[in-house]
Structures are given as structure tokens and as C-alpha cells.
Scaffold this motif. Sequence first.
Motif, PDB file in Angstrom:
ATOM      1  N   TYR A  45      22.698  43.647  31.114  1.00  0.00           N
ATOM      2  CA  TYR A  45      23.449  44.318  32.279  1.00  0.00           C
ATOM      3  C   TYR A  45      24.899  44.106  32.139  1.00  0.00           C
ATOM      4  CZ  TYR A  45      19.683  45.866  35.143  1.00  0.00           C
ATOM      5  OH  TYR A  45      18.599  46.660  35.507  1.00  0.00           O
ATOM      6  N   LEU A  46      25.614  44.924  32.435  1.00  0.00           N
ATOM      7  CA  LEU A  46      27.183  44.932  32.462  1.00  0.00           C
ATOM      8  C   LEU A  46      27.656  44.259  33.670  1.00  0.00           C
ATOM      9  CD1 LEU A  46      28.070  48.416  30.814  1.00  0.00           C
ATOM     10  CD2 LEU A  46      28.108  46.070  29.633  1.00  0.00           C
ATOM     11  N   VAL A  47      28.779  43.436  33.425  1.00  0.00           N
ATOM     12  CA  VAL A  47      29.117  42.792  34.654  1.00  0.00           C
ATOM     13  C   VAL A  47      30.754  42.965  34.711  1.00  0.00           C
ATOM     14  CG1 VAL A  47      27.621  40.965  35.201  1.00  0.00           C
ATOM     15  CG2 VAL A  47      29.389  40.340  33.924  1.00  0.00           C
ATOM     16  N   LYS A  48      31.549  42.904  35.725  1.00  0.00           N
ATOM     17  CA  LYS A  48      33.018  43.151  35.821  1.00  0.00           C
ATOM     18  C   LYS A  48      33.534  41.726  36.353  1.00  0.00           C
ATOM     19  CE  LYS A  48      36.550  46.092  37.627  1.00  0.00           C
ATOM     20  NZ  LYS A  48      36.915  47.385  38.226  1.00  0.00           N
ATOM     21  N   PHE A  49      34.389  41.394  35.658  1.00  0.00           N
ATOM     22  CA  PHE A  49      35.256  40.288  36.079  1.00  0.00           C
ATOM     23  C   PHE A  49      36.579  40.500  36.794  1.00  0.00           C
ATOM     24  CE2 PHE A  49      32.746  38.387  32.840  1.00  0.00           C
ATOM     25  CZ  PHE A  49      32.250  36.823  33.279  1.00  0.00           C
ATOM     26  N   GLN A  50      37.181  39.883  37.623  1.00  0.00           N
ATOM     27  CA  GLN A  50      38.229  40.044  38.366  1.00  0.00           C
ATOM     28  C   GLN A  50      39.411  40.055  37.238  1.00  0.00           C
ATOM     29  OE1 GLN A  50      38.633  37.049  41.180  1.00  0.00           O
ATOM     30  NE2 GLN A  50      37.477  38.573  42.759  1.00  0.00           N
ATOM     31  N   GLU A  51      40.208  40.852  37.387  1.00  0.00           N
ATOM     32  CA  GLU A  51      41.763  41.248  36.243  1.00  0.00           C
ATOM     33  C   GLU A  51      42.243  39.642  35.983  1.00  0.00           C
ATOM     34  OE1 GLU A  51      42.315  43.773  34.475  1.00  0.00           O
ATOM     35  OE2 GLU A  51      41.114  45.045  35.160  1.00  0.00           O
ATOM     36  N   GLU A  52      42.723  39.009  37.019  1.00  0.00           N
ATOM     37  CA  GLU A  52      43.250  37.719  36.959  1.00  0.00           C
ATOM     38  C   GLU A  52      42.472  36.620  36.203  1.00  0.00           C
ATOM     39  OE1 GLU A  52      41.495  37.657  41.166  1.00  0.00           O
ATOM     40  OE2 GLU A  52      42.550  39.106  39.886  1.00  0.00           O
ATOM     41  N   ASP A  53      41.335  36.843  36.030  1.00  0.00           N
ATOM     42  CA  ASP A  53      40.286  35.882  35.163  1.00  0.00           C
ATOM     43  C   ASP A  53      40.286  36.120  33.627  1.00  0.00           C
ATOM     44  OD1 ASP A  53      39.738  34.535  37.386  1.00  0.00           O
ATOM     45  OD2 ASP A  53      37.797  35.612  37.476  1.00  0.00           O
ATOM     46  N   GLU A  54      41.312  37.069  33.122  1.00  0.00           N
ATOM     47  CA  GLU A  54      41.151  37.424  31.621  1.00  0.00           C
ATOM     48  C   GLU A  54      41.542  36.060  30.547  1.00  0.00           C
ATOM     49  OE1 GLU A  54      42.471  40.483  28.460  1.00  0.00           O
ATOM     50  OE2 GLU A  54      43.538  40.579  30.494  1.00  0.00           O
ATOM     51  N   GLU A  55      42.234  35.328  31.086  1.00  0.00           N
ATOM     52  CA  GLU A  55      42.735  34.167  30.152  1.00  0.00           C
ATOM     53  C   GLU A  55      41.713  33.023  30.065  1.00  0.00           C
ATOM     54  OE1 GLU A  55      46.108  30.822  30.020  1.00  0.00           O
ATOM     55  OE2 GLU A  55      46.642  32.744  30.402  1.00  0.00           O
ATOM     56  N   ARG A  56      41.207  32.978  31.535  1.00  0.00           N
ATOM     57  CA  ARG A  56      39.858  31.865  31.661  1.00  0.00           C
ATOM     58  C   ARG A  56      38.633  32.291  31.037  1.00  0.00           C
ATOM     59  NH1 ARG A  56      37.993  29.641  36.514  1.00  0.00           N
ATOM     60  NH2 ARG A  56      38.043  31.804  37.302  1.00  0.00           N
ATOM     61  N   VAL A  57      38.357  33.554  30.824  1.00  0.00           N
ATOM     62  CA  VAL A  57      37.124  34.049  30.502  1.00  0.00           C
ATOM     63  C   VAL A  57      37.079  34.152  28.970  1.00  0.00           C
ATOM     64  CG1 VAL A  57      35.747  36.227  30.210  1.00  0.00           C
ATOM     65  CG2 VAL A  57      36.637  35.500  32.448  1.00  0.00           C
ATOM     66  N   SER A  58      38.556  34.326  28.441  1.00  0.00           N
ATOM     67  CA  SER A  58      38.568  34.297  27.008  1.00  0.00           C
ATOM     68  C   SER A  58      37.960  33.353  26.163  1.00  0.00           C
ATOM     69  CB  SER A  58      40.116  34.834  26.625  1.00  0.00           C
ATOM     70  OG  SER A  58      40.939  33.803  26.828  1.00  0.00           O
ATOM     71  N   LYS A  59      38.287  31.947  26.744  1.00  0.00           N
ATOM     72  CA  LYS A  59      37.718  30.862  25.984  1.00  0.00           C
ATOM     73  C   LYS A  59      36.191  30.798  25.664  1.00  0.00           C
ATOM     74  CE  LYS A  59      37.539  27.721  30.017  1.00  0.00           C
ATOM     75  NZ  LYS A  59      38.297  26.497  30.320  1.00  0.00           N
ATOM     76  N   TYR A  60      35.327  31.702  26.430  1.00  0.00           N
ATOM     77  CA  TYR A  60      33.914  31.660  26.316  1.00  0.00           C
ATOM     78  C   TYR A  60      33.394  32.884  25.440  1.00  0.00           C
ATOM     79  CZ  TYR A  60      33.878  28.469  30.361  1.00  0.00           C
ATOM     80  OH  TYR A  60      34.046  27.495  31.020  1.00  0.00           O
ATOM     81  N   LEU A  61      34.451  33.613  24.786  1.00  0.00           N
ATOM     82  CA  LEU A  61      34.048  34.783  24.194  1.00  0.00           C
ATOM     83  C   LEU A  61      33.764  34.524  22.659  1.00  0.00           C
ATOM     84  CD1 LEU A  61      36.526  37.452  25.628  1.00  0.00           C
ATOM     85  CD2 LEU A  61      34.125  36.919  26.243  1.00  0.00           C
ATOM     86  N   GLU A  62      32.969  35.194  22.017  1.00  0.00           N
ATOM     87  CA  GLU A  62      32.587  35.196  20.630  1.00  0.00           C
ATOM     88  C   GLU A  62      33.070  36.634  20.073  1.00  0.00           C
ATOM     89  OE1 GLU A  62      31.648  33.823  17.108  1.00  0.00           O
ATOM     90  OE2 GLU A  62      31.353  32.699  18.783  1.00  0.00           O
ATOM     91  N   GLY A  63      34.285  36.696  19.583  1.00  0.00           N
ATOM     92  CA  GLY A  63      34.720  37.917  18.864  1.00  0.00           C
ATOM     93  C   GLY A  63      35.506  38.811  20.165  1.00  0.00           C
ATOM     94  N   MET A  64      36.177  39.839  19.881  1.00  0.00           N
ATOM     95  CA  MET A  64      36.925  40.803  20.683  1.00  0.00           C
ATOM     96  C   MET A  64      36.079  41.235  21.721  1.00  0.00           C
ATOM     97  SD  MET A  64      39.851  40.396  19.363  1.00  0.00           S
ATOM     98  CE  MET A  64      40.914  41.928  20.357  1.00  0.00           C
ATOM     99  N   ASN A  65      36.721  41.759  22.752  1.00  0.00           N
ATOM    100  CA  ASN A  65      36.252  42.673  23.822  1.00  0.00           C
ATOM    101  C   ASN A  65      37.424  43.832  24.315  1.00  0.00           C
ATOM    102  OD1 ASN A  65      35.192  44.056  25.926  1.00  0.00           O
ATOM    103  ND2 ASN A  65      35.062  42.286  27.390  1.00  0.00           N
TER     104      ASN A  65
END
Length: 129
Positions: A45-65
Amino acid sequence: MNSYLKYILVLLAVFYLSGCRSDSGGGDFFLVKVIGEGADCDEAYLVKFQEEDEERVSKYLEGMNTHFPVFYANNLPEKFKEKGRTLKVKLYECQQGELPLCAAKDSGFGSVCIESATAISLAMPWMLF
């Protein structure tokens, strides 16, 4: 003297309780909205984060989005797989082999791994996005 001791005990209790946290793991929590099932990504499933969370979410990512703030949500509990649902989630860094295999139709959507999820009431208007 007795009231002075009570005052000190109350102050100590306030300081102690203000230092306590309910998330003993110490991770970040995020508000997300369930967008729906991905086009061809094995029931992910796809989920949408809040725009202001981009920097905080990025530390959990593997690769690019390339489609921030939308991600595939790995380990999303079955009871929350409902389009339009608003959730409070805690993330962890995905491990090798944990990511879904998706065809080119949904390329560009990154993946996040959900450690825990809690439903948020829509009666709380400040949590809508």
C-alpha cells in the motif's frame, strides 16, 4: 515545614514525569494518509507523508524516492489497509530483502518500513492534510 516538603515532592514529581516518554524506542513518529494499493507491487500500500516531514523521513530511506511524499509502506498492518485512513506510524530502516519487488509501472516510489501504526481519529482537524 510539612508544606515545604510537599512542595518539593510535587516539583520533583513534575520534573520526573515531564522527562518520561511513551515511545521507549526513541524513534520518530509521523502522520500518514493511506492512498491505496500500489498498481503492481504485490499488495503493498502507498502512504502519503506530510510535506514538512521530508527531512525526517529521509533518514529511513534506502535509495531514492522521486515522488515524495508518497511511499510504499512495508509491514502496514492489515487492519489499516483502507484508502483514506489517517495513521500515526513509527518507522525503522528497511533491511535487505524486505522491500517489495515492483515493476516499472510504479517506479520512483520509495519504500518505508513500518514498525508500529495507530489509527488517528478524523475528529482531530489539525491532523488532516
